[in-house]
Design an enzyme around this catalytic site. Structure first.
Site, PDB file in Angstrom:
ATOM      1  N   TYR A   3      -8.611   8.151  11.137  1.00 12.61           N
ATOM      2  CA  TYR A   3      -8.061   8.507  12.442  1.00 12.61           C
ATOM      3  C   TYR A   3      -8.876   9.564  13.155  1.00 12.61           C
ATOM      4  CZ  TYR A   3      -4.079   5.741  10.947  1.00 12.61           C
ATOM      5  OH  TYR A   3      -3.288   4.703  10.526  1.00 12.61           O
ATOM      6  N   PHE A  22      -5.607   5.498   0.007  1.00 12.50           N
ATOM      7  CA  PHE A  22      -4.664   4.394   0.041  1.00 12.50           C
ATOM      8  C   PHE A  22      -4.711   3.666  -1.288  1.00 12.50           C
ATOM      9  CE2 PHE A  22      -5.275   5.047   4.568  1.00 12.50           C
ATOM     10  CZ  PHE A  22      -3.999   4.826   5.095  1.00 12.50           C
ATOM     11  N   PHE A  32       2.331   9.768   3.371  1.00 11.35           N
ATOM     12  CA  PHE A  32       2.706   9.631   4.786  1.00 11.35           C
ATOM     13  C   PHE A  32       3.171   8.215   5.141  1.00 11.35           C
ATOM     14  CE2 PHE A  32      -1.942   9.184   4.494  1.00 11.35           C
ATOM     15  CZ  PHE A  32      -2.148   7.927   5.042  1.00 11.35           C
ATOM     16  N   ASP A  33       2.955   7.219   4.248  1.00 14.73           N
ATOM     17  CA  ASP A  33       3.391   5.853   4.561  1.00 14.73           C
ATOM     18  C   ASP A  33       3.377   5.016   3.280  1.00 14.73           C
ATOM     19  OD1 ASP A  33       4.228   3.679   5.990  1.00 14.73           O
ATOM     20  OD2 ASP A  33       2.294   3.239   6.922  1.00 14.73           O
ATOM     21  N   ILE A  78      -7.346   0.571  10.542  1.00 13.98           N
ATOM     22  CA  ILE A  78      -8.481   1.502  10.564  1.00 13.98           C
ATOM     23  C   ILE A  78      -9.710   0.835   9.922  1.00 13.98           C
ATOM     24  CG2 ILE A  78      -7.044   3.574  10.587  1.00 13.98           C
ATOM     25  CD1 ILE A  78      -7.504   3.844   7.574  1.00 13.98           C
ATOM     26  N   TYR A 122       0.838  -1.200   0.000  1.00 16.81           N
ATOM     27  CA  TYR A 122       0.000   0.000   0.000  1.00 16.81           C
ATOM     28  C   TYR A 122       0.874   1.253   0.000  1.00 16.81           C
ATOM     29  CZ  TYR A 122       1.203   0.736   4.895  1.00 16.81           C
ATOM     30  OH  TYR A 122       1.900   0.967   6.062  1.00 16.81           O
TER      31      TYR A 122
END
Length: 573
Positions: free
Chosen positions: A119, A136, A73-74, A93, A63
């Protein structure tokens, strides 16, 4: 012989596929909302097949996560290591749990996840601000199926190696398994490189039987077994090669279903059992009238061989015609459930074998009331031609032949088998839309005759409801058929529908006033009515007598109570 029988004298008559809840059909580039909480999915690359993961499955994904402005961010891709987690367990999540269960293996999609499913108000400092909608880009690489077998959290199954085909063992089947059982700390407490047991009887602990019923041949699984499906509060003491299992212990069991023998209850009363030793070919089985060829060994319970056919090189195979009483009933019924090439062990109770009589067989005597055992290999069979393989002329000819066979059996007093012949005859000509006018006339005569004769069988067998239905079918084709009216009246009399019986008899006498059999039946009906009226009068007479007696007792009691009232008042004064 007449086309149908004369009327008899009056005095003679027992795993579902888990489809995903929300996996919308999508085209590449299309975006759709998943559920009703704002989650969106855009398909980038289609996956394989139709299967999707379910809650409890261990999934593996790549992902990349970004904010709506594109800020990353990731990314598991950047780390070079796929991300693994258990679906539906709150490890990620909510948007992931809901979205990934709609994906197929190899699928690539972009999920737009509102903050409520991500979040929320708090965000995830320092990379994800409060109330952030996230995107994502996810690729579902694979997953390992983990099933809650009993739906109560007590027994989980994780598939380590897929099995073959789609069948699962049933309660009666005999399974061969390999297993290793360990405590949670890895201590080995039990092991077998091959043990056979009947599913409903189980083995080692309840979990094994429950698990194998969900498995395919060759499948290997890891079971997580909570105490209720292991050894509960008491645990288990060490015994032989098996180690001790503490109270309330959870077990990890590696289980492989090597193979199983299918066990079939051939008859509803469970007195003929077929255990498949070797699977047959395809799906075809012999039908009634088929010519079958077998290798056959018949044994008594003590192992004495009383029959052996087709096993020596120069010996002919054992051959017979199905449903012709050429062999014992149990063998006949069981072979009808076999496939070509199948090898089976048959267990036949006396009622379906040689009964209460001694029977001299080829190699030994079968004593009275013996359960017998047959090892059978169905080498080949030639099915009797089915109606859909026949032209119209052949259907009429076959129906006529079955009718004659039924007549012969009826004369011999074999009413059950005769009834089956008449039913088969009618099935050949049931649908006559392709028949010529002349063929339709022939078919109608055969239908009337066979249904009438079948009704005669049902009357003999005391199946009065079915006799009534068959006669009604005849009357739908020929409303003035006296035999149908007569036999339906007999059925109605035995069903205690006396008014309907009288209606049919009167109608029959209108058509044939001098019919002796119908007159005799009318006389018998009048006697039945008279007898019924007497019983009814006696019943109501007894009932009224009881009511009068009860009223008399109540009157006496009421009188006594009235006399007692002043005394009870005085006692309170």
């Amino acid at each position: 012989m007449d086309d149908d029988f004369d009327m008899p004298p009056a005095d003679e008559m027992n795993e579902d596929f888990d489809m995903p809840d929300e996996s919308p059909i999508m085209k590449v580039g299309e975006e759709k909302e998943i559920g009703k909480e704002g989650l969106k999915k855009k398909l980038i690359k289609e996956g394989e097949g139709w299967d999707t993961p379910d809650n409890g499955d261990e999934v593996e994904v790549h992902y990349t996560g970004t904010l709506l402005d594109g800020t990353q961010f990731d990314s598991s891709r950047d780390r070079g290591t796929p991300f693994k987690f258990t679906l539906g367990q709150g490890q990620v999540i909510k948007g992931w749990d809901q979205g990934i269960k709609t994906m197929k293996k190899g699928e690539n999609a972009i999920f737009t996840i509102p903050s409520e499913l991500a979040y929320g108000e708090s965000g995830s400092s320092p990379t994800i601000p409060p109330n952030a909608t996230l995107q994502f880009d996810v690729e579902l690489l694979s997953w390992v199926s983990v099933k809650d077998i009993c739906k109560d959290g007590g027994l989980f199954k994780k598939i380590l190696a897929e099995g073959e085909k789609w069948e699962n063992p049933k309660d009666m089947d005999e399974v061969l398994v390999k297993y290793e059982a360990r405590l949670e700390d890895g201590t080995l407490v039990a092991k077998s490189d091959g043990v056979e047991f009947t599913v409903k009887e189980g083995y080692f602990c309840p979990a094994l039987a429950k698990a194998v019923k969900t498995m395919k041949k060759g499948e290997k699984v890891l079971l997580t077994v909570k105490p209720q499906y292991a050894f509960g509060e008491k645990g288990k003491a060490a015994l032989g090669d098996e180690g001790a299992i503490p109270p309330n212990a959870t077990l990890e069991i590696t289980l492989e279903l090597v193979s199983w023998k299918t066990v079939t209850e051939v008859t509803d009363d469970k007195k003929v059992i077929k255990k498949t030793l070797k699977e047959g070919e395809g799906y075809e089985r012999p039908n009634e009238g088929a010519i079958v060829k077998l290798k056959l060994i018949g044994k008594l319970q003590d192992g004495t061989v009383f029959l052996k056919k087709g096993h020596d090189n120069d010996e002919q195979l054992f051959e017979f015609k199905m449903d012709e009483e050429q062999v014992i009933e149990g063998l006949d019924k069981a072979v009808m459930k076999m496939k070509k090439g199948e090898v089976a062990l048959l267990i036949v109770a006396p009622e379906y074998a040689f009964g209460s009589s001694e029977s001299q067989q080829e190699l030994a005597v079968v004593p009275p009331n013996s359960t017998v055992y047959y090892e059978v290999e169905l080498v080949s069979f030639d099915k009797e031609k089915e109606s859909w393989d026949m032209n119209t002329e052949e259907k009429i000819e076959a129906a006529g032949k079955k009718k004659e066979e039924g007549n012969t059996l009826f004369k011999a007093g074999k009413y059950i088998r005769a009834s089956k012949r008449y039913e088969k005859a009618v099935k050949y000509i049931e649908y006559d839309s392709s028949f010529s006018e002349d063929e339709k006339k022939q078919a109608k005569v055969l239908k009337v005759t066979c249904n009438l004769n079948d009704a005669a069988c049902k009357l003999k067998l005391k199946d009065y409801k079915q006799a009534e239905k068959l006669c009604t079918k005849v009357l739908e084709l020929d409303s003035r058929n006296v035999k149908a009216l007569y036999r339906r009246a007999q059925a109605y009399i035995n069903l205690a529908d006396l008014d309907l019986a009288e209606f049919d008899i009167k109608k029959a006498l209108e058509i044939e006033p001098d019919n002796r059999d119908v007159k005799l039946e009318y006389k018998a009906l009048k006697e039945k009515v008279k007898e019924y009226n007497k019983k009814e009068a006696k019943f109501y007479g007894n009932m009224f007598a009881k009511l009068n007696k009860l009223e008399s007792v109540e009157t006496t009691n009421n009188a006594a109570m009235k006399e007692a009232e002043p005394m009870s008042i005085d006692s309170k004064a």
